[in-house]
Design an enzyme around this catalytic site. Structure first.
Site, mmCIF file in Angstrom:
data_model
loop_
_atom_site.group_PDB
_atom_site.id
_atom_site.type_symbol
_atom_site.label_atom_id
_atom_site.label_comp_id
_atom_site.label_asym_id
_atom_site.label_seq_id
_atom_site.Cartn_x
_atom_site.Cartn_y
_atom_site.Cartn_z
ATOM 1 N N GLY A 289 36.024 -3.218 18.833
ATOM 2 C CA GLY A 289 36.417 -3.091 17.434
ATOM 3 C C GLY A 289 37.366 -1.922 17.174
ATOM 4 N N LYS B 70 29.585 -11.954 15.305
ATOM 5 C CA LYS B 70 28.818 -10.841 14.697
ATOM 6 C C LYS B 70 28.362 -11.239 13.287
ATOM 7 C CE LYS B 70 31.298 -7.775 17.738
ATOM 8 N NZ LYS B 70 31.809 -6.447 18.052
ATOM 9 N N GLU C 224 25.980 -3.177 20.151
ATOM 10 C CA GLU C 224 25.578 -2.917 18.755
ATOM 11 C C GLU C 224 24.055 -3.025 18.604
ATOM 12 O OE1 GLU C 224 28.372 -5.686 17.095
ATOM 13 O OE2 GLU C 224 29.987 -4.368 17.760
ATOM 14 N N GLU D 276 31.447 -4.733 28.401
ATOM 15 C CA GLU D 276 32.078 -4.369 27.143
ATOM 16 C C GLU D 276 32.029 -2.856 26.962
ATOM 17 O OE1 GLU D 276 32.013 -7.898 24.218
ATOM 18 O OE2 GLU D 276 30.093 -6.858 23.989
ATOM 19 N N ASN E 6 32.020 -13.946 19.783
ATOM 20 C CA ASN E 6 30.874 -13.320 19.127
ATOM 21 C C ASN E 6 31.302 -13.006 17.697
ATOM 22 O OD1 ASN E 6 28.792 -11.759 18.206
ATOM 23 N ND2 ASN E 6 29.150 -10.043 19.617
HETATM 24 P P1 13P Z 1 36.052 -6.909 19.405
HETATM 25 O O1 13P Z 1 36.755 -8.016 20.142
HETATM 26 O O2 13P Z 1 36.097 -7.044 17.919
HETATM 27 O O3 13P Z 1 36.464 -5.554 19.903
HETATM 28 O O4 13P Z 1 34.484 -7.052 19.778
HETATM 29 C C1 13P Z 1 34.107 -7.198 21.093
HETATM 30 C C2 13P Z 1 32.673 -7.521 21.146
HETATM 31 O O5 13P Z 1 31.828 -6.697 20.822
HETATM 32 C C3 13P Z 1 32.282 -8.863 21.569
HETATM 33 O O6 13P Z 1 30.918 -8.960 21.790
#
Ligand code: 13P
Length: 253
Positions: A171, A11, A97, A165, A9
């Protein structure tokens, strides 16, 4: 046995040149015979160009969100048939998110999942608790609520992957321990068995997401109910993403 599934992902990151370079790196690094499903989920505007680059490869292409209508006066939105038209095979729905910053929940997410599946897309449906919820002992209740928002007799999970998650791990560099992940994944599976039945629960792949890095990938995916990963930050560099895929494959050897 359930197939492994690792998705990136991205983002709201990378520009088109960086994205193309990343995809080329993944194409080069991913062994044709590897027993794993892999996908990347870039920002919308890159989808068409990357679909072209991914043609004929075994790397899937996902979007990060969609609207529930097929078309109409919904400024700034994109529909599941449009994502199909762009070359996507998958869409992420319900990412924390989206829940946190855009107020997405319940009914709306169900409509999105139903619309995406109806358009022939596969869905990665994200669930997971915040730190406050975990500390209040509400992890299982949140997992159950998020699953029941979307799952039910009117929604088949045949083309759905669940991504667990935990929000506190996203993050933050604070990955859930393999034991924490396993416990939550087992909880997801038992909840799905209650909503559907044991066969559906045994078949549905459940990815873990939240600060997944190459060094922890193998141990995480060695857990019996962890079938892959939804990777954020570490999916932005080919070496890291490929390292996670290697870890996943090593876990199943
Ligand atoms: P990170 O791997 O950056 O923690 O993000 C996880 C995430 O939200 C994947 O959708």
């Amino acid at each position: 046995m359930r197939r492994l599934y690792v998705a990136g992902n991205w983002k709201m990151n990378l520009n088109l040149a960086e994205a193309k370079a990343l995809v080329e790196g993944l194409k080069k690094g991913l062994a044709a015979e590897a027993q794993i499903d892999v996908a990347v989920c870039p920002p919308f505007y890159m989808l068409v160009a990357l679909a072209e680059l991914l043609k004929g490869t075994r790397i899937g292409l996902g979007a990060q969100n969609c609207h529930f209508e097929a078309k109409g006066a919904f400024t700034g939105e994109i529909s599941p048939p449009m994502l199909k038209d762009a070359g996507c095979d998958t869409v992420i729905i319900g990412h924390s998110e989206r829940r946190q910053y855009f107020g997405e929940a319940g009914e709306l997410l169900k409509k999105k999942v139903v619309a995406a599946l109806g358009a022939g897309l596969k869905v990665i449906y994200c669930i997971g608790e915040t730190l406050t919820e975990r500390e209040a002992g509400r992890t299982e209740a949140v997992i159950s609520r998020h699953l029941r928002e979307v799952c039910g007799p009117d929604v088949s999970l045949d083309h759905v992957t669940i991504a667990y998650e935990p929000v506190w791990a996203i993050g933050t560099g604070k990955t859930a321990t393999p034991a924490q992940a396993q416990e939550a994944h087992a909880c997801c599976r038992s909840e799905i068995a209650k909503i559907y039945n044991a066969a559906v629960a045994a078949a549905v792949p459940i990815q873990y997401g939240g600060s997944v890095k190459p060094d922890i990938a193998r141990e995480l995916m060695s857990q019996p109910d962890v079938d892959g990963a939804l990777v954020g930050g570490a999916s932005l560099k080919a070496a890291n993403f490929l390292g996670i895929i290697e870890g996943a494959l090593a876990a199943r050897k």
